[in-house]
Design a protein around this motif. Structure first.
Motif, PDB file in Angstrom:
ATOM      1  N   VAL A  66       3.929  46.510  21.682  1.00 42.85           N
ATOM      2  CA  VAL A  66       2.810  46.739  20.764  1.00 42.85           C
ATOM      3  C   VAL A  66       1.493  46.326  21.423  1.00 42.85           C
ATOM      4  CG1 VAL A  66       1.757  45.992  18.593  1.00 42.85           C
ATOM      5  CG2 VAL A  66       4.183  46.575  18.665  1.00 42.85           C
ATOM      6  N   ALA A  67       1.483  45.169  22.073  1.00 41.34           N
ATOM      7  CA  ALA A  67       0.265  44.721  22.753  1.00 41.34           C
ATOM      8  C   ALA A  67      -0.150  45.698  23.840  1.00 41.34           C
ATOM      9  CB  ALA A  67       0.484  43.328  23.342  1.00 41.34           C
ATOM     10  N   GLU A  68       0.805  46.208  24.601  1.00 45.92           N
ATOM     11  CA  GLU A  68       0.499  47.179  25.647  1.00 45.92           C
ATOM     12  C   GLU A  68      -0.069  48.469  25.067  1.00 45.92           C
ATOM     13  OE1 GLU A  68       1.495  47.349  29.563  1.00 45.92           O
ATOM     14  OE2 GLU A  68       0.298  45.715  28.744  1.00 45.92           O
ATOM     15  N   MET A  69       0.497  48.926  23.973  1.00 43.46           N
ATOM     16  CA  MET A  69       0.081  50.202  23.396  1.00 43.46           C
ATOM     17  C   MET A  69      -1.309  50.129  22.770  1.00 43.46           C
ATOM     18  SD  MET A  69       3.625  51.572  21.681  1.00 43.46           S
ATOM     19  CE  MET A  69       4.993  52.139  22.690  1.00 43.46           C
ATOM     20  N   VAL A  70      -1.548  49.077  21.990  1.00 41.72           N
ATOM     21  CA  VAL A  70      -2.823  49.034  21.266  1.00 41.72           C
ATOM     22  C   VAL A  70      -3.993  48.734  22.197  1.00 41.72           C
ATOM     23  CG1 VAL A  70      -1.700  48.348  19.125  1.00 41.72           C
ATOM     24  CG2 VAL A  70      -2.604  46.581  20.643  1.00 41.72           C
ATOM     25  N   ASN A 232      -4.767  56.161  20.193  1.00 43.15           N
ATOM     26  CA  ASN A 232      -3.465  56.733  20.505  1.00 43.15           C
ATOM     27  C   ASN A 232      -2.405  55.636  20.583  1.00 43.15           C
ATOM     28  OD1 ASN A 232      -1.760  58.994  21.534  1.00 43.15           O
ATOM     29  ND2 ASN A 232      -1.745  57.754  23.375  1.00 43.15           N
ATOM     30  N   GLY A 233      -2.768  54.508  21.212  1.00 47.40           N
ATOM     31  CA  GLY A 233      -1.831  53.401  21.331  1.00 47.40           C
ATOM     32  C   GLY A 233      -1.485  52.784  19.993  1.00 47.40           C
ATOM     33  N   LEU A 234      -2.478  52.674  19.109  1.00 47.46           N
ATOM     34  CA  LEU A 234      -2.213  52.164  17.766  1.00 47.46           C
ATOM     35  C   LEU A 234      -1.205  53.053  17.042  1.00 47.46           C
ATOM     36  CD1 LEU A 234      -5.819  51.178  16.656  1.00 47.46           C
ATOM     37  CD2 LEU A 234      -3.875  49.618  16.829  1.00 47.46           C
ATOM     38  N   LEU A 236       0.996  55.078  18.464  1.00 43.44           N
ATOM     39  CA  LEU A 236       2.298  54.949  19.106  1.00 43.44           C
ATOM     40  C   LEU A 236       2.997  53.665  18.692  1.00 43.44           C
ATOM     41  CD1 LEU A 236       1.494  56.167  22.736  1.00 43.44           C
ATOM     42  CD2 LEU A 236       2.918  57.327  21.052  1.00 43.44           C
ATOM     43  N   ALA A 237       2.213  52.599  18.565  1.00 42.05           N
ATOM     44  CA  ALA A 237       2.810  51.334  18.134  1.00 42.05           C
ATOM     45  C   ALA A 237       3.396  51.458  16.734  1.00 42.05           C
ATOM     46  CB  ALA A 237       1.765  50.220  18.173  1.00 42.05           C
ATOM     47  N   ALA A 238       2.654  52.124  15.851  1.00 40.18           N
ATOM     48  CA  ALA A 238       3.153  52.307  14.484  1.00 40.18           C
ATOM     49  C   ALA A 238       4.395  53.186  14.463  1.00 40.18           C
ATOM     50  CB  ALA A 238       2.056  52.914  13.611  1.00 40.18           C
ATOM     51  N   ALA A 239       4.399  54.220  15.322  1.00 43.76           N
ATOM     52  CA  ALA A 239       5.506  55.178  15.303  1.00 43.76           C
ATOM     53  C   ALA A 239       6.755  54.660  16.014  1.00 43.76           C
ATOM     54  CB  ALA A 239       5.067  56.487  15.942  1.00 43.76           C
ATOM     55  N   TYR A 240       6.569  53.899  17.118  1.00 43.14           N
ATOM     56  CA  TYR A 240       7.704  53.569  17.979  1.00 43.14           C
ATOM     57  C   TYR A 240       8.089  52.100  18.027  1.00 43.14           C
ATOM     58  CZ  TYR A 240       6.785  58.223  19.823  1.00 43.14           C
ATOM     59  OH  TYR A 240       6.582  59.570  19.952  1.00 43.14           O
ATOM     60  N   GLN A 241       7.241  51.211  17.533  1.00 45.15           N
ATOM     61  CA  GLN A 241       7.541  49.794  17.661  1.00 45.15           C
ATOM     62  C   GLN A 241       7.579  49.056  16.327  1.00 45.15           C
ATOM     63  OE1 GLN A 241       8.586  48.468  20.459  1.00 45.15           O
ATOM     64  NE2 GLN A 241       8.231  50.364  21.606  1.00 45.15           N
TER      65      GLN A 241
END
Length: 485
Positions: A66-70, A232-234, A236-241
């Motif tokens: 999550v930290a990496e994505m956001v 985009n990272g936020l 992805l974090a919501a969708a995948y983590q």
């Protein structure tokens, strides 16, 4: 500014296939070692620690992801995409952004360590979770010269740094797991991997001084490219983590460990393929986009789609046929999941690789905003997952929520890219839609008939051969010919 390495004009718009295959081979070997080491780390920790401690490992990995994505702003992709990315001022600017990202990520992890531990019922381990904050601080001082030289077709420095770092992380994880027998093994692994990666990035960038600067022209350009990727990272974090956080809170840390291990069996090979595609293809697709949009670009895009569709269908067939028995055989009955779960995950494999191929196109033409918007739509997977868990508590519900999010994100990205590269994106849709037929039929047959392992393996091998062979002789080739008329 004196440029370091080639500018976009120096990247041949029609590269010799021998050079392309050579670069792809280097990238592929490096990524195979890196992802393979991470995959082995997952399997070893699952075996040595058991489902409960492995659930805590999954929680730490989720917090890190999550930290990496956001905080992801794509500084490495910017110096590949930008026509001015070969300048030393660009390298210094992205070093500054990378350092800032590391600081922000560390603060983010430190702030969420206690809430994350409490959410999965492990409040006593919050201190261990907070130790993870040191990892982004270390990675923030990486030398990105190993990425910049990819503009000249030199892929081995970055590949070597990542591969050897992953191997060091694997050794650290195994050693710590044997000694401590608890989730802190993954903390030692991630820290060791970060240290080795940073050291090698500096050693493999000789003659290129590490500098940070806030050159206004380069800094603004990098931010324009990268800020949409944070949104985009936020998404992805919501969708995948964050779904894993929901599973941990809803079903418990043991079910979280089982879900995470099952996902790792599929997600890490997908990650390998997508990173290989981005690293090996984006420089050439970007060069073709800048110089030959109606000729070479759709041709290369067609090849990406054709190969991606074949591999996606093959992975989906294997997941649907032998995913469930393989998990039980490798790790014991404590990690058992249903065939229904893996049939849904076969759909996730297809959708995620299909969207990954579109992501390659989007990054190549600089449409980071479109990637962000599509992933924001895909974040609907989180509320769908929660609703599905309310109706029926089980990891199958979580998988269904993920599949719905993937499909919505894929459709959105197709619509967004239509105004920039309509023919190429439409061809990718046709290729992946056609590739879905065989996995769907075989997966439904396995679910209804529940054959034994020998028949499952025969079906997996036969289906894989068909999936790999069909795209080369049917509509995919016709799609590429239409693009080049």
């Amino acid at each position: 500014m004196r440029p370091f390495g080639p500018t976009a004009d120096a990247v041949a718009p029609r590269p010799p296939w021998r050079g392309l295959l050579s670069g792809s081979s280097v990238v592929g070997i490096g990524l195979a070692v890196e992802v393979g080491a991470q995959f082995l780390r997952t399997l070893i920790l699952a075996r040595l620690l058991g489902a409960t401690e492995f659930g805590l490992v999954a929680s730490v990995n989720t917090l890190w992801a999550v930290a990496e994505m956001v905080s992801f702003i794509g500084v490495d992709r910017y110096i590949i995409y930008s026509p001015h990315g070969g300048e030393r001022s660009a390298l210094a600017a992205v070093h500054s952004l990378s350092l800032l990202r590391g600081i922000v990520s560390a603060v983010f992890i430190f702030a969420l360590a206690l809430p994350t531990a409490a959410l999965v019922g492990a409040r006593d381990h919050a201190t261990g979770f907070s130790f993870l904050a040191i990892v982004p601080l270390l990675r923030g001082v990486s030398h990105l010269g190993v990425i910049q030289v990819q503009r000249a077709g030199r892929f081995w420095p970055a590949a070597a740094a990542d591969a050897f770092a992953a191997l060091a992380g694997l050794i650290a994880a195994t050693t710590a797991a044997l000694l401590a027998r608890d989730f802190t093994a993954v903390l030692w692994s991630l820290t060791t991997q970060a240290v080795v990666s940073v050291l090698l990035s500096h050693l493999l960038s000789p003659g290129v001084p590490y500098r940070c600067s806030f050159d206004s022209r380069q800094f603004r350009a990098a931010l324009r490219f990268g800020l949409p990727l944070m949104g985009n990272g936020l998404a992805l974090a919501a969708a995948y983590q964050l779904d894993r956080m929901v599973i941990g809170a809803w079903l418990g840390v043991v079910e979280l460990g089982i879900y995470s291990l099952s996902m790792a069996l599929l997600a890490q090979p997908i990650s390998l393929l997508l990173r290989l595609a981005n690293t090996a293809w984006q420089p050439r697709l970007s060069a073709a986009w800048h110089q030959d949009r109606s000729g070479l670009f759709p041709l290369l895009a067609g090849r990406v789609g054709r190969v991606g569709a074949a591999l996606a269908a093959t992975g989906a067939v294997v997941a649907a046929c032998i995913g469930s028995p393989f998990l039980r055989f490798a790790f014991g009955d404590g990690y058992a999941v249903s065939d229904t779960f893996f049939l849904i995950m076969a759909g996730v494999v297809l959708a995620r690789l299909g969207r990954g191929a579109l992501n390659v196109l989007g990054l190549a033409i600089g449409q980071t905003r479109d990637l962000m918007l599509s992933n924001l739509v895909g974040a609907v997977a989180l509320p769908v997952t929660i609703a599905a868990l309310v109706v029926r508590a089980g990891i199958e519900s979580a998988a269904l929520g993920g599949l719905i999010g993937e499909i919505l994100s894929w459709v959105t990205l197709v619509l967004l890219l239509r105004h920039r590269c309509a023919a190429s994106s439409a061809a990718l849709v046709r290729q992946f839609a056609g590739a879905a037929v065989i996995p769907l039929l075989i997966g439904m047959a396995v679910l209804l008939l529940n054959p034994g392992l020998p028949l499952r393996m025969v079906a997996a091998m036969a289906g894989s051969l068909v999936c790999l062979a069909v795209p080369a002789f049917t509509g995919n080739r016709l799609g590429v010919r239409r693009l080049t008329r």
